[in-house]
Design an enzyme around this catalytic site. Structure first.
Site, mmCIF file in Angstrom:
data_model
loop_
_atom_site.group_PDB
_atom_site.id
_atom_site.type_symbol
_atom_site.label_atom_id
_atom_site.label_comp_id
_atom_site.label_asym_id
_atom_site.label_seq_id
_atom_site.Cartn_x
_atom_site.Cartn_y
_atom_site.Cartn_z
ATOM 1 N N ASP A 97 -11.277 0.555 -2.485
ATOM 2 C CA ASP A 97 -12.384 1.188 -3.210
ATOM 3 C C ASP A 97 -12.432 0.641 -4.640
ATOM 4 O O ASP A 97 -11.517 0.863 -5.422
ATOM 5 C CB ASP A 97 -12.164 2.709 -3.243
ATOM 6 C CG ASP A 97 -13.317 3.426 -3.933
ATOM 7 O OD1 ASP A 97 -14.203 3.927 -3.216
ATOM 8 O OD2 ASP A 97 -13.340 3.473 -5.178
ATOM 9 N N TYR A 118 -15.326 -1.069 -12.830
ATOM 10 C CA TYR A 118 -13.889 -1.294 -13.003
ATOM 11 C C TYR A 118 -13.583 -2.722 -13.469
ATOM 12 O O TYR A 118 -12.461 -3.010 -13.896
ATOM 13 C CB TYR A 118 -13.104 -1.028 -11.703
ATOM 14 C CG TYR A 118 -13.324 0.327 -11.061
ATOM 15 C CD1 TYR A 118 -13.871 1.395 -11.777
ATOM 16 C CD2 TYR A 118 -12.965 0.551 -9.741
ATOM 17 C CE1 TYR A 118 -14.073 2.631 -11.159
ATOM 18 C CE2 TYR A 118 -13.153 1.780 -9.129
ATOM 19 C CZ TYR A 118 -13.719 2.807 -9.842
ATOM 20 O OH TYR A 118 -13.909 4.012 -9.232
ATOM 21 N N LYS A 172 -19.581 0.139 -6.120
ATOM 22 C CA LYS A 172 -20.513 1.153 -6.653
ATOM 23 C C LYS A 172 -21.462 0.550 -7.677
ATOM 24 O O LYS A 172 -21.090 -0.372 -8.411
ATOM 25 C CB LYS A 172 -19.724 2.299 -7.308
ATOM 26 C CG LYS A 172 -18.564 2.780 -6.465
ATOM 27 C CD LYS A 172 -17.866 3.993 -7.018
ATOM 28 C CE LYS A 172 -16.582 4.253 -6.255
ATOM 29 N NZ LYS A 172 -15.437 3.456 -6.697
ATOM 30 N N LEU A 185 -4.315 12.295 -7.122
ATOM 31 C CA LEU A 185 -3.075 12.823 -7.723
ATOM 32 C C LEU A 185 -3.361 13.423 -9.094
ATOM 33 O O LEU A 185 -2.437 13.707 -9.860
ATOM 34 C CB LEU A 185 -2.044 11.689 -7.857
ATOM 35 C CG LEU A 185 -1.707 10.934 -6.565
ATOM 36 C CD1 LEU A 185 -0.825 9.726 -6.865
ATOM 37 C CD2 LEU A 185 -1.036 11.861 -5.553
ATOM 38 N N SER A 216 -2.257 2.709 -7.511
ATOM 39 C CA SER A 216 -0.971 2.415 -8.137
ATOM 40 C C SER A 216 -0.882 0.914 -8.362
ATOM 41 O O SER A 216 -1.436 0.140 -7.581
ATOM 42 C CB SER A 216 0.199 2.875 -7.262
ATOM 43 O OG SER A 216 1.413 2.503 -7.892
ATOM 44 N N ARG A 264 5.526 2.228 -5.191
ATOM 45 C CA ARG A 264 4.678 3.429 -5.070
ATOM 46 C C ARG A 264 3.507 3.187 -4.110
ATOM 47 O O ARG A 264 3.057 4.094 -3.422
ATOM 48 C CB ARG A 264 4.192 3.873 -6.446
ATOM 49 C CG ARG A 264 5.320 4.478 -7.277
ATOM 50 C CD ARG A 264 4.830 5.223 -8.496
ATOM 51 N NE ARG A 264 4.385 4.351 -9.569
ATOM 52 C CZ ARG A 264 5.191 3.805 -10.482
ATOM 53 N NH1 ARG A 264 6.485 4.031 -10.463
ATOM 54 N NH2 ARG A 264 4.688 3.024 -11.437
ATOM 55 N N ASN A 314 2.987 5.693 -1.039
ATOM 56 C CA ASN A 314 1.758 6.473 -0.857
ATOM 57 C C ASN A 314 1.168 6.370 0.546
ATOM 58 O O ASN A 314 0.508 7.299 1.006
ATOM 59 C CB ASN A 314 0.722 6.059 -1.911
ATOM 60 C CG ASN A 314 1.138 6.480 -3.312
ATOM 61 O OD1 ASN A 314 2.032 7.292 -3.487
ATOM 62 N ND2 ASN A 314 0.485 5.908 -4.319
HETATM 63 P P1 A2P Z 1 1.165 3.645 -11.322
HETATM 64 O O1 A2P Z 1 -0.072 2.802 -11.164
HETATM 65 O O2 A2P Z 1 2.043 3.150 -12.433
HETATM 66 O O3 A2P Z 1 1.901 3.826 -10.026
HETATM 67 P P2 A2P Z 1 -4.817 8.917 -9.206
HETATM 68 O O4 A2P Z 1 -4.837 8.092 -7.944
HETATM 69 O O5 A2P Z 1 -4.903 10.377 -8.997
HETATM 70 O O6 A2P Z 1 -5.833 8.432 -10.224
HETATM 71 O O7 A2P Z 1 -3.377 8.713 -9.888
HETATM 72 C C1 A2P Z 1 -2.977 7.466 -10.346
HETATM 73 C C2 A2P Z 1 -1.806 7.651 -11.293
HETATM 74 O O8 A2P Z 1 -0.680 8.147 -10.567
HETATM 75 C C3 A2P Z 1 -1.380 6.358 -11.902
HETATM 76 O O9 A2P Z 1 -0.955 6.619 -13.210
HETATM 77 C C4 A2P Z 1 -0.213 5.888 -11.046
HETATM 78 O O10 A2P Z 1 0.687 5.119 -11.807
HETATM 79 C C5 A2P Z 1 0.399 7.206 -10.620
HETATM 80 N N1 A2P Z 1 0.986 7.149 -9.277
HETATM 81 C C6 A2P Z 1 0.441 6.627 -8.167
HETATM 82 N N2 A2P Z 1 1.249 6.803 -7.112
HETATM 83 C C7 A2P Z 1 2.326 7.462 -7.565
HETATM 84 C C8 A2P Z 1 3.531 7.925 -6.948
HETATM 85 N N3 A2P Z 1 3.741 7.757 -5.661
HETATM 86 N N4 A2P Z 1 4.431 8.563 -7.751
HETATM 87 C C9 A2P Z 1 4.219 8.742 -9.071
HETATM 88 N N5 A2P Z 1 3.111 8.321 -9.701
HETATM 89 C C10 A2P Z 1 2.175 7.689 -8.960
#
Ligand code: A2P
Length: 277
Positions: free
Chosen positions: A46, A51, A76, A193, A234, A239, A243
């Protein structure tokens, strides 16, 4: 191999319920992040013109060795391109940046009710052209409230396949999700998240410890169990793998309810009724 369920859209097309979001991924980090996601089993990316990383997404898909048909690509329409001629140019630009002759899903990024004389309907009618000529396999909207969707419903022909809205444990959006359900519009949850904000919640932490998963995995599973489409962001390879590792467990109904009860109607992003782009 991880098995990701599909969601059937209202036009008969299928979308993987889980994907990879590249909001706030810098262009110079995007190729590596998307390459890592595709190698980890993600098959849905996505992005958005806003972006600034469509080109790098396209390059990662092209170099992945996967068939284009095996990757679901969403982008988008930018806020500066709502007028029909601008929208046509923007769509061409997105296809060319992504290096593809079609996208699986094309969305109006924001309704912008205070700009363009509040006319998001002609913008939508322009997306209908892309749908009819097959260059957008599905079309939808993002950040639309129920009253914006109602207007499209009465003033246009093709119903949006999805509404991509902010949803996370502190913003559960149950009313809007119910409206979408009643109108066969699939819900896509952005910032699932809460941009990391909701990961430290004690209720989520307690569930995570009990089920032997991380807080991020519990929150992502909550979205899946509620039926929404989700694509966490991420830039970290570990991570990214963490996920997607959520298809070997389910939450109990009680755990889903306990997380839903954390709602505080607290957005991390703008209010769609006020946002002017
Ligand atoms: P990073 O890119 O350093 O992993 P959202 O998807 O709700 O926008 O959240 C994205 C944020 O959550 C980013 O700051 C990302 O940081 C962090 N993030 C993504 N996956 C994880 C994970 N499994 N554990 C902790 N933080 C995560």
């Amino acid at each position: 191999m991880t098995s990701i369920p599909d969601v059937l859209l209202n036009n008969g097309q299928k979308i993987p319920q889980f994907g990879f979001g590249v909001f706030l991924v810098k262009p110079e980090e995007t190729f590596a992040a998307v390459t890592s996601a595709l190698a980890s089993g993600y098959r849905h990316i996505d992005t958005a013109e806003m972006y600034g990383n469509e080109k790098e997404v396209g390059e990662a898909v092209a170099k992945s060795g996967l068939d284009r048909a095996d990757v679901f690509l969403t982008t988008k329409l930018n806020n500066d391109a709502h007028r029909p001629d601008d929208a046509r140019r923007a769509f061409d630009r997105s296809l060319s940046a992504l290096g593809t002759d079609y996208v699986d899903l094309f969305l109006i990024h924001w309704p912008l009710p205070t700009r363009y004389d509040g006319d998001y309907v002609s913008t939508w009618n322009t997306l209908e052209e892309f749908y009819r000529d097959g260059r957008a396999r599905s079309i939808g909207v993002s950040n639309f409230q129920a009253h914006h969707l109602r207007r499209l419903h009465t003033e246009s022909e093709v119903p949006p396949a999805v509404d991509q809205i902010e949803v996370n444990p502190y913003l559960t959006q149950d009313e809007l999700r119910q409206f979408c359900g009643e109108h066969q519009i699939a819900v896509e949850a952005w910032s699932p998240l809460g941009r990391g904000r909701d990961l430290g919640d004690p209720t989520i932490d307690a569930i995570a410890r009990r089920v032997g998963k991380t807080p991020a995995q519990v929150i992502l599973r909550w979205h899946i169990d509620r039926g929404d489409i989700v694509f966490p962001k991420s830039v970290n390879a570990a991570r990214i793998r963490e996920n997607i590792d959520i298809f070997d467990f389910e939450l109990s109904g009680e755990d889903v309810e306990a997380i839903t009860a954390l709602n505080r109607n607290q957005r991390t992003g703008p209010d769609p009724d006020k946002f002017a782009g």
